[in-house]
Design an enzyme around this catalytic site. Structure first.
Site, PDB file in Angstrom:
ATOM      1  N   ALA A  15       0.669  -1.253   0.813  1.00 21.03           N
ATOM      2  CA  ALA A  15       1.811  -1.657  -0.021  1.00 21.03           C
ATOM      3  C   ALA A  15       1.863  -3.166  -0.244  1.00 21.03           C
ATOM      4  O   ALA A  15       2.769  -3.647  -0.926  1.00 21.03           O
ATOM      5  CB  ALA A  15       3.113  -1.176   0.626  1.00 21.03           C
ATOM      6  N   GLY A  18      -1.088  -4.824  -5.470  1.00 23.17           N
ATOM      7  CA  GLY A  18      -1.593  -3.879  -6.456  1.00 23.17           C
ATOM      8  C   GLY A  18      -0.773  -2.601  -6.615  1.00 23.17           C
ATOM      9  O   GLY A  18       0.450  -2.622  -6.759  1.00 23.17           O
ATOM     10  N   ASP A  65      -3.412  -1.204  10.306  1.00 21.38           N
ATOM     11  CA  ASP A  65      -4.776  -1.060   9.803  1.00 21.38           C
ATOM     12  C   ASP A  65      -5.098   0.430   9.879  1.00 21.38           C
ATOM     13  O   ASP A  65      -5.199   0.991  10.984  1.00 21.38           O
ATOM     14  CB  ASP A  65      -5.742  -1.880  10.671  1.00 21.38           C
ATOM     15  CG  ASP A  65      -7.158  -1.868  10.114  1.00 21.38           C
ATOM     16  OD1 ASP A  65      -7.526  -0.897   9.405  1.00 21.38           O
ATOM     17  OD2 ASP A  65      -7.899  -2.828  10.381  1.00 21.38           O
ATOM     18  N   SER A 145      -9.827   8.169  -7.454  1.00 18.67           N
ATOM     19  CA  SER A 145     -10.348   7.284  -8.500  1.00 18.67           C
ATOM     20  C   SER A 145     -11.216   8.103  -9.444  1.00 18.67           C
ATOM     21  O   SER A 145     -11.796   9.117  -9.026  1.00 18.67           O
ATOM     22  CB  SER A 145     -11.201   6.173  -7.879  1.00 18.67           C
ATOM     23  OG  SER A 145     -11.922   5.470  -8.887  1.00 18.67           O
ATOM     24  N   TYR A 158     -18.799   3.651  -2.535  1.00 15.64           N
ATOM     25  CA  TYR A 158     -17.406   3.717  -3.004  1.00 15.64           C
ATOM     26  C   TYR A 158     -17.155   5.024  -3.750  1.00 15.64           C
ATOM     27  O   TYR A 158     -16.164   5.713  -3.492  1.00 15.64           O
ATOM     28  CB  TYR A 158     -17.080   2.516  -3.907  1.00 15.64           C
ATOM     29  CG  TYR A 158     -15.660   2.584  -4.442  1.00 15.64           C
ATOM     30  CD1 TYR A 158     -14.574   2.352  -3.600  1.00 15.64           C
ATOM     31  CD2 TYR A 158     -15.402   2.905  -5.776  1.00 15.64           C
ATOM     32  CE1 TYR A 158     -13.266   2.434  -4.077  1.00 15.64           C
ATOM     33  CE2 TYR A 158     -14.099   2.988  -6.253  1.00 15.64           C
ATOM     34  CZ  TYR A 158     -13.033   2.746  -5.400  1.00 15.64           C
ATOM     35  OH  TYR A 158     -11.741   2.837  -5.866  1.00 15.64           O
ATOM     36  N   GLU A 194      -5.989  -6.784  -7.203  1.00 19.82           N
ATOM     37  CA  GLU A 194      -6.914  -7.596  -6.399  1.00 19.82           C
ATOM     38  C   GLU A 194      -8.207  -6.834  -6.079  1.00 19.82           C
ATOM     39  O   GLU A 194      -9.071  -7.328  -5.345  1.00 19.82           O
ATOM     40  CB  GLU A 194      -6.225  -8.030  -5.096  1.00 19.82           C
ATOM     41  CG  GLU A 194      -5.062  -8.969  -5.346  1.00 19.82           C
ATOM     42  CD  GLU A 194      -4.283  -9.310  -4.076  1.00 19.82           C
ATOM     43  OE1 GLU A 194      -4.800  -9.098  -2.969  1.00 19.82           O
ATOM     44  OE2 GLU A 194      -3.144  -9.783  -4.215  1.00 19.82           O
TER      45      GLU A 194
HETATM   46  P1  NDP Z   1      -5.595  -4.050  -4.044  1.00 20.23           P
HETATM   47  O1  NDP Z   1      -6.741  -4.764  -3.403  1.00 20.23           O
HETATM   48  O2  NDP Z   1      -4.654  -4.832  -4.865  1.00 20.23           O
HETATM   49  O3  NDP Z   1      -4.761  -3.278  -2.914  1.00 20.23           O
HETATM   50  C1  NDP Z   1      -5.380  -2.615  -1.866  1.00 20.23           C
HETATM   51  C2  NDP Z   1      -4.353  -2.368  -0.772  1.00 20.23           C
HETATM   52  O4  NDP Z   1      -4.968  -1.633   0.298  1.00 20.23           O
HETATM   53  C3  NDP Z   1      -3.810  -3.655  -0.179  1.00 20.23           C
HETATM   54  O5  NDP Z   1      -2.412  -3.529  -0.042  1.00 20.23           O
HETATM   55  C4  NDP Z   1      -4.470  -3.733   1.186  1.00 20.23           C
HETATM   56  O6  NDP Z   1      -3.581  -4.343   2.102  1.00 20.23           O
HETATM   57  C5  NDP Z   1      -4.630  -2.254   1.515  1.00 20.23           C
HETATM   58  N1  NDP Z   1      -5.647  -2.031   2.523  1.00 20.23           N
HETATM   59  C6  NDP Z   1      -6.982  -2.258   2.431  1.00 20.23           C
HETATM   60  N2  NDP Z   1      -7.580  -1.982   3.592  1.00 20.23           N
HETATM   61  C7  NDP Z   1      -6.602  -1.554   4.439  1.00 20.23           C
HETATM   62  C8  NDP Z   1      -6.573  -1.146   5.800  1.00 20.23           C
HETATM   63  N3  NDP Z   1      -7.693  -1.100   6.539  1.00 20.23           N
HETATM   64  N4  NDP Z   1      -5.401  -0.784   6.360  1.00 20.23           N
HETATM   65  C9  NDP Z   1      -4.265  -0.829   5.634  1.00 20.23           C
HETATM   66  N5  NDP Z   1      -4.213  -1.222   4.353  1.00 20.23           N
HETATM   67  C10 NDP Z   1      -5.375  -1.583   3.765  1.00 20.23           C
HETATM   68  O7  NDP Z   1      -6.262  -2.881  -4.892  1.00 20.23           O
HETATM   69  P2  NDP Z   1      -5.607  -1.644  -5.699  1.00 20.23           P
HETATM   70  O8  NDP Z   1      -4.135  -1.718  -5.695  1.00 20.23           O
HETATM   71  O9  NDP Z   1      -6.305  -1.575  -6.972  1.00 20.23           O
HETATM   72  O10 NDP Z   1      -6.107  -0.446  -4.789  1.00 20.23           O
HETATM   73  C11 NDP Z   1      -5.246   0.553  -4.275  1.00 20.23           C
HETATM   74  C12 NDP Z   1      -5.988   1.889  -4.283  1.00 20.23           C
HETATM   75  O11 NDP Z   1      -6.286   2.244  -5.618  1.00 20.23           O
HETATM   76  C13 NDP Z   1      -7.322   1.893  -3.546  1.00 20.23           C
HETATM   77  O12 NDP Z   1      -7.440   3.098  -2.824  1.00 20.23           O
HETATM   78  C14 NDP Z   1      -8.350   1.839  -4.667  1.00 20.23           C
HETATM   79  O13 NDP Z   1      -9.575   2.412  -4.295  1.00 20.23           O
HETATM   80  C15 NDP Z   1      -7.625   2.663  -5.719  1.00 20.23           C
HETATM   81  N6  NDP Z   1      -8.089   2.489  -7.088  1.00 20.23           N
HETATM   82  C16 NDP Z   1      -8.091   1.258  -7.669  1.00 20.23           C
HETATM   83  C17 NDP Z   1      -8.528   1.121  -8.976  1.00 20.23           C
HETATM   84  C18 NDP Z   1      -8.620  -0.205  -9.665  1.00 20.23           C
HETATM   85  O14 NDP Z   1      -9.327  -0.315 -10.694  1.00 20.23           O
HETATM   86  N7  NDP Z   1      -7.932  -1.249  -9.184  1.00 20.23           N
HETATM   87  C19 NDP Z   1      -8.920   2.289  -9.769  1.00 20.23           C
HETATM   88  C20 NDP Z   1      -8.885   3.531  -9.044  1.00 20.23           C
HETATM   89  C21 NDP Z   1      -8.456   3.615  -7.763  1.00 20.23           C
HETATM   90  P3  NDP Z   1      -3.986  -5.332   3.280  1.00 20.23           P
HETATM   91  O15 NDP Z   1      -5.217  -6.077   2.864  1.00 20.23           O
HETATM   92  O16 NDP Z   1      -2.775  -6.198   3.445  1.00 20.23           O
HETATM   93  O17 NDP Z   1      -4.195  -4.434   4.462  1.00 20.23           O
HETATM   94  C1  8X3 Z   2     -11.789   1.863  -9.170  1.00 21.66           C
HETATM   95  C2  8X3 Z   2     -12.297   2.155 -10.525  1.00 21.66           C
HETATM   96  O1  8X3 Z   2     -14.430   2.446 -11.903  1.00 21.66           O
HETATM   97  O2  8X3 Z   2     -14.197   0.393 -10.617  1.00 21.66           O
HETATM   98  O3  8X3 Z   2     -11.759   3.010  -8.409  1.00 21.66           O
HETATM   99  O4  8X3 Z   2     -14.668   2.448  -9.521  1.00 21.66           O
HETATM  100  S1  8X3 Z   2     -13.980   1.846 -10.619  1.00 21.66           S
END
Ligand code: NDP
Ligand code: 8X3
Length: 263
Positions: A15, A18, A65, A145, A158, A194
């Site tokens: 949370a 993103g 984590d 995704s 991934y 991010e």
């Molecule tokens: P961000 O990097 O903005 O957010 C990722 C979040 O995951 C952060 O809040 C981070 O928090 C948290 N996170 C990562 N590792 C851990 C961990 N070990 N424990 C707890 N929290 C963790 O990316 P998005 O918002 O884009 O990503 C969110 C989800 O959406 C992911 O699952 C990603 O694969 C998925 N997704 C994203 C897409 C995109 O194009 N952006 C497309 C499709 C899916 P912190 O570092 O503070 O722990």
């Molecule tokens: C994130 C979207 O296409 O970069 O899951 O893998 S992509």
């Protein structure tokens, strides 16, 4: 916006930025009680203050984590009184790390992705699911995704981790058949967060190039879809939703040049 999340307890992993942060804002606006988890506590505190001033709600913040099964189990099984009955779990914490062929990939990147995207999701779900089954009520919303069904070169680990999220969601739905607990897999395409900065180990220029000439989805577009799935009537289960920018036909097929300028 539907008010169907009013009074529900919603736990969101990842949370702190993103999509997870956007989900927190959307659920808060619909009257939910929020448990917000991530590793970066300062980000969670800032979001908590924002939510308190904008929506008057005081979320429960958990530094977590998701890869640490011991901590996940202890913290989630010992939530404070009043917070234990989680109605909606948004398994959003996740990342891509690196962009390399399998022959050249860094195994540490693979471990981080699989430990977070797959095992972390399983650990968090394992901790909260028995309560949902006992109450015969609850909703697990996984953030998968398009990468799970539209794999691309240099993304094997991934893409594989997100294919696992699809399979876990489907298998879990079968485990739960006969109960009222729902399971949804939201599968976004390109979302500007991010995500790329993390994938490219902080290289901002390379991350920015990912979104050049495209109007990507916003985190709020995805959060809107998550809240939609969560607010269907109790007899309706949204199995999965795939959402992409109009300029994206496949994970690797983007119309970059003939688009209107970004808003
Ligand atoms: P961000 O990097 O903005 O957010 C990722 C979040 O995951 C952060 O809040 C981070 O928090 C948290 N996170 C990562 N590792 C851990 C961990 N070990 N424990 C707890 N929290 C963790 O990316 P998005 O918002 O884009 O990503 C969110 C989800 O959406 C992911 O699952 C990603 O694969 C998925 N997704 C994203 C897409 C995109 O194009 N952006 C497309 C499709 C899916 P912190 O570092 O503070 O722990
Ligand atoms: C994130 C979207 O296409 O970069 O899951 O893998 S992509």
């Amino acid at each position: 916006m539907s008010a169907d999340s009013a009074g529900k307890t919603v736990l969101i992993t990842g949370a702190s930025s993103g999509i997870g942060e956007a989900c927190a804002l959307r659920f808060a606006a619909s009257g939910a009680r929020l448990i917000l988890a991530a590793r970066r506590e300062d980000r969670l505190v800032a979001l908590g203050e924002q939510l308190e001033s904008s929506s008057g709600i005081e979320p429960l913040l958990i530094q977590l984590d998701v890869r640490d099964v011991g901590v996940v189990t202890r913290v989630l099984e010992e939530l404070p009184a009043g917070w234990r009955d989680v109605d909606v779990l948004v398994n959003n914490a996740g990342l891509a790390r690196g962009f390399a062929s399998l022959a050249e990939g860094d195994t540490r990147d693979w471990d981080e992705m699989i430990d977070t995207n797959v095992k972390g999701l399983l650990y968090v779900t394992r901790a909260l699911l028995p309560g949902m089954i006992r109450r015969n009520s609850g909703h697990i919303i996984n953030i998968g995704s398009i990468a799970g069904s539209e794999p691309y070169p240099n993304g094997a680990a991934y893409c594989g981790s997100k294919a696992a999220v699809d399979a876990i969601s489907a298998a879990l739905r079968m485990d739960l058949l006969g109960s009222a607990v729902r399971v949804t897999d939201i599968q976004p395409g390109m979302v500007e967060t991010e995500f790329s900065l993390v994938r490219f180990h902080g290289d901002a220029e390379r991350a920015g190039n990912v979104y050049q000439g495209v109007v990507p989805l916003t985190a709020d577009d995805v959060a809107d879809t998550v809240v939609y799935a969560a607010s269907r009537p109790p007899h309706v289960n949204i199995d999965s939703i795939k959402l992409k920018p109009v300029a994206q036909a496949w994970a690797t097929q983007l119309a970059r040049s003939s688009l209107p300028p970004r808003p």
